[in-house]
Design a protein around this motif. Structure first.
Motif, PDB file in Angstrom:
ATOM      1  N   TRP A 193      37.798  17.777   3.131  1.00 24.16           N
ATOM      2  CA  TRP A 193      37.203  18.701   4.091  1.00 24.16           C
ATOM      3  C   TRP A 193      38.051  18.825   5.361  1.00 24.16           C
ATOM      4  O   TRP A 193      37.532  18.845   6.480  1.00 24.16           O
ATOM      5  CB  TRP A 193      35.767  18.290   4.432  1.00 24.16           C
ATOM      6  CG  TRP A 193      34.972  17.966   3.214  1.00 24.16           C
ATOM      7  CD1 TRP A 193      34.668  18.808   2.183  1.00 24.16           C
ATOM      8  CD2 TRP A 193      34.421  16.683   2.860  1.00 24.16           C
ATOM      9  NE1 TRP A 193      33.959  18.140   1.217  1.00 24.16           N
ATOM     10  CE2 TRP A 193      33.793  16.828   1.600  1.00 24.16           C
ATOM     11  CE3 TRP A 193      34.395  15.437   3.486  1.00 24.16           C
ATOM     12  CZ2 TRP A 193      33.158  15.783   0.968  1.00 24.16           C
ATOM     13  CZ3 TRP A 193      33.763  14.384   2.846  1.00 24.16           C
ATOM     14  CH2 TRP A 193      33.158  14.569   1.608  1.00 24.16           C
ATOM     15  N   LYS A 194      39.362  18.850   5.151  1.00 22.66           N
ATOM     16  CA  LYS A 194      40.325  19.065   6.240  1.00 22.66           C
ATOM     17  C   LYS A 194      40.245  17.993   7.321  1.00 22.66           C
ATOM     18  O   LYS A 194      40.505  18.264   8.505  1.00 22.66           O
ATOM     19  CB  LYS A 194      40.128  20.448   6.864  1.00 22.66           C
ATOM     20  CG  LYS A 194      40.302  21.598   5.898  1.00 22.66           C
ATOM     21  CD  LYS A 194      40.079  22.936   6.599  1.00 22.66           C
ATOM     22  CE  LYS A 194      40.223  24.095   5.627  1.00 22.66           C
ATOM     23  NZ  LYS A 194      39.988  25.403   6.291  1.00 22.66           N
ATOM     24  N   ARG A 196      41.298  15.153   9.712  1.00 20.98           N
ATOM     25  CA  ARG A 196      42.530  14.709  10.344  1.00 20.98           C
ATOM     26  C   ARG A 196      42.184  13.623  11.356  1.00 20.98           C
ATOM     27  O   ARG A 196      41.222  13.756  12.113  1.00 20.98           O
ATOM     28  CB  ARG A 196      43.238  15.865  11.059  1.00 20.98           C
ATOM     29  CG  ARG A 196      43.601  17.044  10.152  1.00 20.98           C
ATOM     30  CD  ARG A 196      44.715  16.677   9.185  1.00 20.98           C
ATOM     31  NE  ARG A 196      45.155  17.833   8.403  1.00 20.98           N
ATOM     32  CZ  ARG A 196      44.627  18.193   7.237  1.00 20.98           C
ATOM     33  NH1 ARG A 196      43.634  17.485   6.715  1.00 20.98           N
ATOM     34  NH2 ARG A 196      45.083  19.248   6.600  1.00 20.98           N
ATOM     35  N   GLY A 223      37.706  17.706  11.740  1.00 17.47           N
ATOM     36  CA  GLY A 223      37.587  18.127  10.353  1.00 17.47           C
ATOM     37  C   GLY A 223      36.299  18.879  10.099  1.00 17.47           C
ATOM     38  O   GLY A 223      35.432  19.003  10.972  1.00 17.47           O
TER      39      GLY A 223
END
Length: 728
Positions: A193-194, A196, A223
């Motif tokens: 889910w992106k 970071r 994220g």
């Protein structure tokens, strides 16, 4: 055979060997340096040890005792476990620790539980901190980046924490500035889910002698989420300094700030049923939120500790802390029972709240050894003071002339739902709570293998609550509340100890009796007995405990009465006894063999009211937690693999708004489930490593329940994260 004949050759061999051994020893002494072998005991700090256990903990008593010598159940989640399992928040710790669990209300609110009761004691470095569960100021999302370890003591903890439930206390222990050389870590992490995440942690001496040392930690996360519309962002900064004012005087001071900025958080959860009684069974991405919702929080914590050790071994410690929590939310609450495939059944409410909590703590403690009747004993006594001020303001939502409808909830699209305009903030509620206490505890050495620990705390509690529209503030005042503590530990041998303990705690309550007087506090009493083992010079700790907890003076409604000066009847109560919880816990943490770390926990309890019915059935009665890692070595040197399982038993709660015809007679039921987690780490070089974590490998669908709203929130499906860490 004649013994004399048998012994003669042996005697001749010895007589010939002794001179040769003497010569060899003499030569070795000339050729080789002397090597001294020592056994180093584990310390309390876990960072850099690579261990799943620790040597000492002070969360149960103020005495400096090992886990084996403490007559209560303690689990310490070390820095190595935090790193191996990829834990990021305190919620992650609770989800992976023996005997405790998370009751996830919504995406950003949760409660922690143990032995059938809510956990309401959250500490930082042993100091109780702000904990407003209904309002959520970010406590359950507190980052672990600034902490060395998390200590969890199960049972009644009134000696150390004051008022609360006989469940457990969670103590977050800060990382320290102990390094006299420049050292630290830098991390980069990506995930599902992106997600970071970046972290920098640097320690160094601040003067040439190394008597003043500093440490700085910074973390940034951002994220999306498995839940639609939801995005998360958080920032953390931490700085601490330690100064050796003299060889026996240490000053520690620090400051931290944690910010969370979630977008699209859920408030209230998802409905469980359709109006025809069919279970809805939503996708895990389903949300009741809208794109304009948010729930920002900020927490500043300032702390200082000054300690001096005298020549006789006694130590005096003064502590001070100031906490400041703020939250600002704009939320959407959907409720009701939707009609399948059509409009209707659901209503909505938009709310916005500004909350601010300030807490000041001060403590003074003296501890050390003393001699009595020819034996050496230990004692600690002190005073604590805490003052907490909480204020909540609210805003009113304005959607214009026409209040929007939910429509067909199957097709709910929060991204298109219009945002309201908001009024200026107005007063909603405020509470001022003061606690102060004096305590003392002594550890008597009755015999070499037998230790008796006795102590007590005398507390004063005063809370004044004011609500909008109320004619007058309400007050709860409990003076001179006595909290006893007693424990006995018997060393069976060098490895095993048997123990028994009795502890208590009190929880103030605001219910009134027929005469209008506030009821006395709920009394929580916990008895525990068990066996503890310490192996491999303390690198492995194990325990088995049987416990029995009873809460007395619980408020029970009798009838309603109209009091003088009031036009409306209100309920009055009496205190009743009998809520009990009994069960067992088995806990193992540490190094099973060289390169093999493990944490294993099994717990079970039964919690019933005096009439025999279960209470808090929303909390799992059985828990099994296991996680292990192994350094493969040899040809695969530098590769560590690991994995584990978290299993929880069936839970349920009654939904008063459930429609007729539900398959569970109106009960929301979460069947028992197991989550499988895996990890692998490879040391690319001496300084650089890469780690992969996969959580919920089987993609098990499960949810948390919010009993107050009769709603559910889905937990995370399968997720992965890849972490790159550089140490210098």
């Amino acid at each position: 055979m004649d013994k004399q004949v048998t012994m003669k050759p042996l005697a001749m061999l010895v007589s010939l060997a002794l001179p040769l051994l003497a010569q060899a020893q003499s030569g070795a002494e000339q050729a080789l340096p002397t090597v001294q072998v020592t056994s180093q005991k584990m310390s309390d700090t876990t960072e850099g040890t690579g261990s799943y256990t620790t040597g000492k903990a002070r969360s149960a008593t103020p005495l400096d005792m090992s886990l084996r010598d403490t007559p209560q159940s303690i689990t310490v989640v070390t820095q190595q476990r935090i790193e191996d399992q990829g834990m990021v928040t305190v919620t992650d710790v609770v989800n992976n620790t023996t005997g405790v669990s998370v009751n996830q209300y919504e995406t950003h609110r949760a409660g922690f539980t143990a032995r059938g009761f809510d956990i309401d004691n959250l500490q930082i470095d042993g100091v109780p901190t702000t904990w407003e569960q209904p309002w959520s100021s970010g406590e359950v999302l507190s980052t672990l980046a600034i902490y060395d370890r998390v200590e969890i003591v199960r049972g009644a903890t009134g000696l150390m924490t004051g008022a609360g439930n006989p469940s457990a206390s969670i103590n977050l222990v800060h990382k320290r500035a102990t390094s006299k050389e420049l050292s630290g870590t830098a991390e980069l992490e990506i995930g599902s889910w992106k997600q970071r995440r970046g972290l920098v942690d640097v320690s160094t001496a601040l003067n040439q002698e190394g008597t003043v040392r500093g440490r700085v930690v910074g973390e940034y996360q951002q994220g999306d989420s498995w839940a639609a519309l939801q995005k998360n962002k958080s920032k953390t900064f931490y700085a601490t300094v330690e100064a050796d004012l003299t060889p026996k005087t240490l000053l520690v001071a620090g400051f931290s700030r944690q910010e969370t900025e979630p977008k699209g958080p859920m408030w209230g959860g998802l409905p469980v049923w359709y109006s025809n009684g069919q279970e809805a069974n939503w996708d895990v991405s389903k949300t009741t939120s809208a794109s304009w919702t948010d729930w920002q929080t900020a927490y500043n914590n300032t702390f200082a500790r000054l300690e001096h050790t005298f020549d006789n071994g006694w130590k005096v410690t003064a502590t001070a802390a100031h906490g400041d929590r703020k939250a600002d939310s704009h939320l959407l609450y959907l409720s009701g029972v939707p009609v399948k495939g059509a409009d209707g059944g659901m209503s909505l409410f938009a709310g916005s709240y500004l909350t601010h909590t300030k807490q000041d703590n001060f403590g003074l403690m003296a501890s050390g050894p003393f001699e009595l009747l020819g034996r050496k004993h230990e004692a600690a006594f002190g005073y604590t003071y805490a003052n907490q001020k909480f204020n909540a303001d609210s805003r009113t939502a304005n959607f214009g002339a026409t209040y929007p409808a939910v429509g067909n909830f199957d097709q709910w699209n929060g991204a298109a739902f219009p945002a309201p305009s908001w009024s200026a903030p107005g007063f909603y509620e405020s509470t001022t709570t003061k606690q102060d206490a004096a305590y003392g505890v002594t550890r008597f050495s009755l015999a070499d293998p037998l230790k008796l620990i006795v102590g007590a705390r005398v507390s004063n509690y005063d809370s004044i609550d004011t609500q909008a529209g109320a004619k007058a503030p309400s007050r709860i005042k409990n003076d001179n509340e006595l909290t006893p503590y007693a424990g006995i530990v018997y060393d069976i041998n060098d490895t095993y100890s048997a123990y028994a303990s009795y502890t208590s705690i009190f929880k103030p309550q605001s219910y009134k009796d027929k005469a209008g007087n506030v009821l006395d506090p709920v009394r929580g009493k916990a008895a525990e007995t068990g066996i503890k083992g310490e192996f491999l010079d303390g690198r492995l700790n194990a325990s088995f405990a049987l416990f029995h907890i009873k809460q007395d003076n619980l408020a029970q409604e009798v009838d309603k009465i109209t009091r003088p000066g009031s036009d409306l009847p209100e309920a009055y109560y009496v205190g009743v006894d009998g809520a009990t919880s009994r069960g067992y816990e088995f806990d193992v943490n540490g190094e099973l063999a060289r390169g093999w770390n493990a944490s294993v926990g099994l717990s079970q309890f039964r919690a019933r009211q005096a009439n025999g019915t279960d209470f808090n059935s929303i909390y799992p009665r059985k828990l099994f937690r296991v996680f292990t890692t192994y350094d493969l070595g040899g040809q695969l040197k530098g590769l560590t693999v690991g994995g584990g399982v978290n299993w929880e038993s069936r839970t349920y709660t009654r939904d008063p708004g459930a429609p007729a015809g539900t398959p569970t007679n109106g009960n929301i039921v979460q069947d028992g489930f197991a989550l499988v987690n895996l990890m692998a780490r490879y040391d690319i070089s001496k300084n650089l490593s890469a780690q992969l974590n996969v959580n919920n490998v089987t993609d098990k669908k499960h949810f948390g329940m919010f009993a107050a709203y009769g709603a559910i929130t889905y937990a995370a499906p399968r997720s992965t994260s890849l972490n790159l860490k550089y140490r210098f």
